[in-house]
Write an enzyme that holds these catalytic residues in place. Structure first.
Site, PDB file in Angstrom:
ATOM      1  N   ASP A   1       0.832  -1.201   0.000  1.00 31.17           N
ATOM      2  CA  ASP A   1       0.000   0.000   0.000  1.00 31.17           C
ATOM      3  C   ASP A   1       0.870   1.256   0.000  1.00 31.17           C
ATOM      4  O   ASP A   1       1.534   1.564   0.980  1.00 31.17           O
ATOM      5  CB  ASP A   1      -0.887   0.001   1.253  1.00 31.17           C
ATOM      6  CG  ASP A   1      -1.843   1.176   1.267  1.00 31.17           C
ATOM      7  OD1 ASP A   1      -2.987   1.000   0.814  1.00 31.17           O
ATOM      8  OD2 ASP A   1      -1.449   2.283   1.706  1.00 31.17           O
TER       9      ASP A   1
ATOM     10  N   TYR B   1       3.255   9.769  -0.668  1.00 33.39           N
ATOM     11  CA  TYR B   1       4.335   9.214   0.158  1.00 33.39           C
ATOM     12  C   TYR B   1       5.700   9.427  -0.503  1.00 33.39           C
ATOM     13  O   TYR B   1       6.731   9.273   0.157  1.00 33.39           O
ATOM     14  CB  TYR B   1       4.160   7.705   0.400  1.00 33.39           C
ATOM     15  CG  TYR B   1       2.883   7.267   1.081  1.00 33.39           C
ATOM     16  CD1 TYR B   1       2.021   8.185   1.681  1.00 33.39           C
ATOM     17  CD2 TYR B   1       2.537   5.923   1.131  1.00 33.39           C
ATOM     18  CE1 TYR B   1       0.842   7.762   2.294  1.00 33.39           C
ATOM     19  CE2 TYR B   1       1.372   5.492   1.754  1.00 33.39           C
ATOM     20  CZ  TYR B   1       0.527   6.416   2.321  1.00 33.39           C
ATOM     21  OH  TYR B   1      -0.621   5.989   2.925  1.00 33.39           O
TER      22      TYR B   1
ATOM     23  N   HIS C   1      -7.174   9.855  -1.912  1.00 32.25           N
ATOM     24  CA  HIS C   1      -6.466   9.808  -0.628  1.00 32.25           C
ATOM     25  C   HIS C   1      -7.252  10.461   0.521  1.00 32.25           C
ATOM     26  O   HIS C   1      -7.324   9.913   1.616  1.00 32.25           O
ATOM     27  CB  HIS C   1      -5.093  10.472  -0.791  1.00 32.25           C
ATOM     28  CG  HIS C   1      -4.067   9.973   0.178  1.00 32.25           C
ATOM     29  ND1 HIS C   1      -2.737   9.881  -0.127  1.00 32.25           N
ATOM     30  CD2 HIS C   1      -4.182   9.534   1.448  1.00 32.25           C
ATOM     31  CE1 HIS C   1      -2.077   9.396   0.926  1.00 32.25           C
ATOM     32  NE2 HIS C   1      -2.933   9.192   1.888  1.00 32.25           N
TER      33      HIS C   1
ATOM     34  N   LEU D   1      -1.623  -0.068  14.244  1.00 32.40           N
ATOM     35  CA  LEU D   1      -1.012  -0.214  15.573  1.00 32.40           C
ATOM     36  C   LEU D   1      -1.134   1.084  16.354  1.00 32.40           C
ATOM     37  O   LEU D   1      -0.436   1.302  17.335  1.00 32.40           O
ATOM     38  CB  LEU D   1       0.470  -0.613  15.426  1.00 32.40           C
ATOM     39  CG  LEU D   1       0.741  -1.851  14.561  1.00 32.40           C
ATOM     40  CD1 LEU D   1       2.240  -2.039  14.341  1.00 32.40           C
ATOM     41  CD2 LEU D   1       0.138  -3.098  15.199  1.00 32.40           C
TER      42      LEU D   1
ATOM     43  N   ILE E   1      -2.794  -3.023   7.188  1.00 28.53           N
ATOM     44  CA  ILE E   1      -1.521  -2.727   6.498  1.00 28.53           C
ATOM     45  C   ILE E   1      -0.497  -2.114   7.460  1.00 28.53           C
ATOM     46  O   ILE E   1      -0.135  -0.948   7.327  1.00 28.53           O
ATOM     47  CB  ILE E   1      -1.777  -1.793   5.294  1.00 28.53           C
ATOM     48  CG1 ILE E   1      -2.710  -0.633   5.679  1.00 28.53           C
ATOM     49  CG2 ILE E   1      -2.375  -2.571   4.122  1.00 28.53           C
ATOM     50  CD1 ILE E   1      -2.778   0.484   4.630  1.00 28.53           C
TER      51      ILE E   1
ATOM     52  N   LYS F   1       2.888  -0.879   9.091  1.00 26.65           N
ATOM     53  CA  LYS F   1       4.128  -0.357   8.499  1.00 26.65           C
ATOM     54  C   LYS F   1       5.293  -0.668   9.423  1.00 26.65           C
ATOM     55  O   LYS F   1       5.206  -0.507  10.640  1.00 26.65           O
ATOM     56  CB  LYS F   1       4.001   1.151   8.314  1.00 26.65           C
ATOM     57  CG  LYS F   1       5.297   1.882   7.967  1.00 26.65           C
ATOM     58  CD  LYS F   1       5.951   2.506   9.185  1.00 26.65           C
ATOM     59  CE  LYS F   1       7.304   3.124   8.846  1.00 26.65           C
ATOM     60  NZ  LYS F   1       8.019   3.588  10.056  1.00 26.65           N
ATOM     61  N   SER F   2       6.389  -1.107   8.845  1.00 22.09           N
ATOM     62  CA  SER F   2       7.635  -1.156   9.589  1.00 22.09           C
ATOM     63  C   SER F   2       8.782  -1.038   8.596  1.00 22.09           C
ATOM     64  O   SER F   2       8.656  -1.434   7.439  1.00 22.09           O
ATOM     65  CB  SER F   2       7.756  -2.465  10.378  1.00 22.09           C
ATOM     66  OG  SER F   2       9.000  -2.463  11.058  1.00 22.09           O
ATOM     67  N   VAL F   3       9.897  -0.488   9.067  1.00 18.67           N
ATOM     68  CA  VAL F   3      11.090  -0.431   8.217  1.00 18.67           C
ATOM     69  C   VAL F   3      12.144  -1.419   8.714  1.00 18.67           C
ATOM     70  O   VAL F   3      13.253  -1.456   8.203  1.00 18.67           O
ATOM     71  CB  VAL F   3      11.715   0.985   8.201  1.00 18.67           C
ATOM     72  CG1 VAL F   3      10.774   1.975   7.516  1.00 18.67           C
ATOM     73  CG2 VAL F   3      12.062   1.476   9.606  1.00 18.67           C
TER      74      VAL F   3
ATOM     75  N   ARG G   1      10.738  -6.960  12.343  1.00 17.40           N
ATOM     76  CA  ARG G   1       9.360  -6.591  12.681  1.00 17.40           C
ATOM     77  C   ARG G   1       8.417  -6.822  11.502  1.00 17.40           C
ATOM     78  O   ARG G   1       7.271  -7.241  11.676  1.00 17.40           O
ATOM     79  CB  ARG G   1       9.304  -5.134  13.159  1.00 17.40           C
ATOM     80  CG  ARG G   1       9.997  -4.943  14.503  1.00 17.40           C
ATOM     81  CD  ARG G   1       9.631  -3.628  15.168  1.00 17.40           C
ATOM     82  NE  ARG G   1      10.285  -2.466  14.607  1.00 17.40           N
ATOM     83  CZ  ARG G   1      11.495  -2.017  14.970  1.00 17.40           C
ATOM     84  NH1 ARG G   1      12.186  -2.653  15.892  1.00 17.40           N
ATOM     85  NH2 ARG G   1      12.012  -0.938  14.416  1.00 17.40           N
TER      86      ARG G   1
ATOM     87  N   ASN H   1       5.337  -9.260  11.995  1.00 19.15           N
ATOM     88  CA  ASN H   1       3.969  -8.756  11.818  1.00 19.15           C
ATOM     89  C   ASN H   1       3.150  -9.648  10.880  1.00 19.15           C
ATOM     90  O   ASN H   1       1.920  -9.562  10.843  1.00 19.15           O
ATOM     91  CB  ASN H   1       3.984  -7.319  11.280  1.00 19.15           C
ATOM     92  CG  ASN H   1       4.463  -6.318  12.311  1.00 19.15           C
ATOM     93  OD1 ASN H   1       4.599  -6.632  13.485  1.00 19.15           O
ATOM     94  ND2 ASN H   1       4.731  -5.091  11.862  1.00 19.15           N
TER      95      ASN H   1
HETATM   96  P1  A2P Z   1       9.301   0.761  12.712  1.00 15.92           P
HETATM   97  O1  A2P Z   1       9.033   1.161  11.295  1.00 15.92           O
HETATM   98  O2  A2P Z   1      10.576   1.325  13.247  1.00 15.92           O
HETATM   99  O3  A2P Z   1       9.170  -0.735  12.928  1.00 15.92           O
HETATM  100  P2  A2P Z   1       1.186   1.907  12.284  1.00 15.92           P
HETATM  101  O4  A2P Z   1       1.267   0.807  11.287  1.00 15.92           O
HETATM  102  O5  A2P Z   1       0.053   1.831  13.229  1.00 15.92           O
HETATM  103  O6  A2P Z   1       1.281   3.281  11.649  1.00 15.92           O
HETATM  104  O7  A2P Z   1       2.471   1.798  13.247  1.00 15.92           O
HETATM  105  C1  A2P Z   1       3.725   1.932  12.707  1.00 15.92           C
HETATM  106  C2  A2P Z   1       4.700   2.187  13.824  1.00 15.92           C
HETATM  107  O8  A2P Z   1       4.839   1.024  14.640  1.00 15.92           O
HETATM  108  C3  A2P Z   1       6.046   2.501  13.289  1.00 15.92           C
HETATM  109  O9  A2P Z   1       6.608   3.483  14.123  1.00 15.92           O
HETATM  110  C4  A2P Z   1       6.813   1.179  13.399  1.00 15.92           C
HETATM  111  O10 A2P Z   1       8.172   1.439  13.630  1.00 15.92           O
HETATM  112  C5  A2P Z   1       6.172   0.542  14.592  1.00 15.92           C
HETATM  113  N1  A2P Z   1       6.086  -0.917  14.482  1.00 15.92           N
HETATM  114  C6  A2P Z   1       5.621  -1.646  13.470  1.00 15.92           C
HETATM  115  N2  A2P Z   1       5.639  -2.958  13.750  1.00 15.92           N
HETATM  116  C7  A2P Z   1       6.145  -3.065  14.991  1.00 15.92           C
HETATM  117  C8  A2P Z   1       6.429  -4.166  15.852  1.00 15.92           C
HETATM  118  N3  A2P Z   1       6.186  -5.398  15.478  1.00 15.92           N
HETATM  119  N4  A2P Z   1       6.954  -3.891  17.079  1.00 15.92           N
HETATM  120  C9  A2P Z   1       7.206  -2.622  17.457  1.00 15.92           C
HETATM  121  N5  A2P Z   1       6.959  -1.540  16.689  1.00 15.92           N
HETATM  122  C10 A2P Z   1       6.433  -1.761  15.470  1.00 15.92           C
END
Ligand code: A2P
Length: 276
Positions: free
Chosen positions: A44, A49, A107, A189, A227, A229-231, A235, A239
């Site tokens: 997504d 972005y 959007h 999250l 959906i 997000k993580s970088v 994680r 997820n």
């Molecule tokens: P990061 O990208 O450093 O993992 P949302 O999807 O609700 O917007 O939340 C995204 C936020 O949650 C980001 O700051 C991400 O940081 C963090 N995040 C995503 N997955 C995890 C995880 N499994 N544990 C801790 N933090 C997470």
């Protein structure tokens, strides 16, 4: 493995995907590549972005064929007029490097601008021309949905809205169910703010899972497309590891009780008018 959910237009969407909001363009290809390797099939992104090229690069270098991937992008707020919308859609397709998009969303409605009906008509045109398979919206409230449906007779397949245990959107969900509009949860999250919640922590420990996995599982069991997000590679993989446990009725009830007034973390769609 994640389920696919049927949409009101006959197509389907994977229920768990990778969101790339706030993923820096310079690392997006790498991050999306990790996601695809980790099993994600829904990606997504959005024009706003600034990372569509990275998504495109990851799609091209993936070991998975394009036909198995589901790619979503979104029309930027300043391009609601037909000509601008067509131009921006072309730019999106160029950046992603795909022949056809799986899902294109408006959007934000930007009610102050009052051009979202024109944008919706343009998305219908793009769908009818076969350039995009499914069309939908994001951040639309009930009045915005009623207006576009009323003026065009076409119901969006998807509405992507902020939704998480602190903002459960119960009233909106009844309306969406009635119209078979699939909700996709953004900031699932709670933008990371729910990750120290003691109630969810208790449930997570009971199942030997993390808080993030427990919240993602809650979205799935609520019938939502989600959906996160993580970088971070670990994680991203963790997820997706949410198909080997199930929240019971008590768990679901305990999470239902976390819904709170003022739980919104992002902009309010009724007033949001930022231009990008
Ligand atoms: P990061 O990208 O450093 O993992 P949302 O999807 O609700 O917007 O939340 C995204 C936020 O949650 C980001 O700051 C991400 O940081 C963090 N995040 C995503 N997955 C995890 C995880 N499994 N544990 C801790 N933090 C997470």
């Amino acid at each position: 493995m994640p389920e696919s959910i049927s949409l009101n237009d006959g197509f389907s969407i994977p229920q768990l995907g990778l969101g790339v909001w706030q993923v820096d363009p310079s690392i997006t290809a790498k991050v999306v590549g990790w996601g695809i390797e980790g099993g994600y099939r829904l990606i997504d992104t959005a024009e706003g972005y600034g990372n569509e090229e990275g998504v495109g690069e990851a799609i091209r270098s993936a070991s998975v064929p394009r036909s198995e991937l589901f790619v979503t992008s979104k029309l930027r707020n300043r391009a609601h007029e037909r000509d601008a919308a067509l131009r921006e859609f072309d730019a999106t397709m160029r950046k992603l490097g795909v022949e056809q998009l799986d899902l294109f969303l408006i959007h934000w409605p930007v009610p102050k601008q009052d051009k979202y009906v024109e944008a919706w008509k343009t998305l219908i045109e793009l769908r009818d021309a076969g350039r995009v398979r499914s069309i939908g919206v994001s951040n639309f409230n009930r009045d915005h949905l009623e207006r576009i449906i009323g003026e065009t007779g076409v119901t969006p397949a998807v509405n992507q809205i902020e939704l998480h245990p602190r903002l459960q959107q119960r009233a909106a969900r009844a309306f969406h169910a009635e119209h078979r509009i699939q909700i996709e949860s953004w900031s699932p999250l709670g933008s990371g703010r729910l990750l120290d919640n003691p109630t969810i922590d208790g449930i997570a420990r009971k199942h030997g899972k993390t808080i993030a996995q427990t919240i993602i599982r809650w979205h799935l069991q609520e019938g939502l497309v989600v959906i996160p997000k993580s970088v971070n590679r670990d994680r991203i993989v963790a997820n997706f590891d949410v198909f080997d446990f199930e929240l019971d009725a008590d768990d679901m009830q305990a999470i239902a009780s976390l819904d709170a007034a003022g739980g919104r973390t992002g902009a309010d769609p009724a007033t949001a008018s930022f231009m990008f």
